[in-house]
Design a protein around this motif. Sequence first.
Motif, PDB file in Angstrom:
ATOM      1  N   TRP A 115       0.792  -1.383   0.061  1.00 55.82           N
ATOM      2  CA  TRP A 115       0.040  -0.229  -0.141  1.00 55.82           C
ATOM      3  C   TRP A 115       0.742   1.428   0.078  1.00 55.82           C
ATOM      4  O   TRP A 115       0.379   2.180  -0.445  1.00 55.82           O
ATOM      5  N   PRO A 121      -4.528  -0.706  -1.792  1.00 55.98           N
ATOM      6  CA  PRO A 121      -5.276  -0.067  -0.936  1.00 55.98           C
ATOM      7  C   PRO A 121      -4.792  -0.113   0.644  1.00 55.98           C
ATOM      8  O   PRO A 121      -4.277  -1.130   0.966  1.00 55.98           O
ATOM      9  N   GLN A 127      -8.376   2.844   0.585  1.00 56.14           N
ATOM     10  CA  GLN A 127      -8.000   3.697  -0.238  1.00 56.14           C
ATOM     11  C   GLN A 127      -6.648   3.674  -0.728  1.00 56.14           C
ATOM     12  O   GLN A 127      -5.867   3.163   0.458  1.00 56.14           O
ATOM     13  N   THR A 128      -6.349   3.764  -1.684  1.00 61.52           N
ATOM     14  CA  THR A 128      -4.473   4.121  -2.105  1.00 61.52           C
ATOM     15  C   THR A 128      -4.232   5.402  -1.562  1.00 61.52           C
ATOM     16  O   THR A 128      -4.824   6.191  -1.245  1.00 61.52           O
ATOM     17  N   GLN A 131      -5.221   8.121  -3.655  1.00 59.10           N
ATOM     18  CA  GLN A 131      -6.708   8.444  -3.148  1.00 59.10           C
ATOM     19  C   GLN A 131      -7.053   9.151  -1.742  1.00 59.10           C
ATOM     20  O   GLN A 131      -7.624  10.039  -1.551  1.00 59.10           O
ATOM     21  N   VAL A 132      -5.919   9.247  -1.187  1.00 54.05           N
ATOM     22  CA  VAL A 132      -5.931  10.030   0.268  1.00 54.05           C
ATOM     23  C   VAL A 132      -4.950  11.179   0.266  1.00 54.05           C
ATOM     24  O   VAL A 132      -4.525  11.942   0.943  1.00 54.05           O
TER      25      VAL A 132
END
Length: 148
Positions: A115, A121, A127-128, A131-132
């Motif tokens: 990750w 994720p 979330q990856t 994505q954050v």
Amino acid sequence: MATNSNIEGSNCWVEVPNSDSSSPVFYSRFGYLSSEYSPWDDPMLAIGNSLSSFSFPEVNGVGNAEIGVGENAPYGTTVFVCGEHYLTLSISVFSPVRGDVRDNLVNLTESSLPWLCQDQPIPGLGQTMEQVRPRWATAPPTAIPTPP
């Protein structure tokens, strides 16, 4: 100093119940590097007196470990950076950790590579890292942070 606290769930600490100390025995943080913040600036880290580096096959990243050696060991910190992502792991001086502190921290770092570095994720967040990504993390810094 800017921090990466914009990523919800990026900090974790473990305390021993009923202990004389209110400080955590284990602390971790992950996030994005910035030109104003080095993971080594975090006041929660247990900085040791023995510095070494580590890496993993087929992973474009580098880690540094500062592990305590001597009378009050085991304690120490590792910081691993891949791209613009980092993971900090720290075990405090009063920790009941068994085994080699450096090996334990490096092994835990290795388990995070999917990750942290390989776009899988994040466990518990689903979330990856992309994505954050915080809004301020727009460009990677020019240098990999080094221990103090």
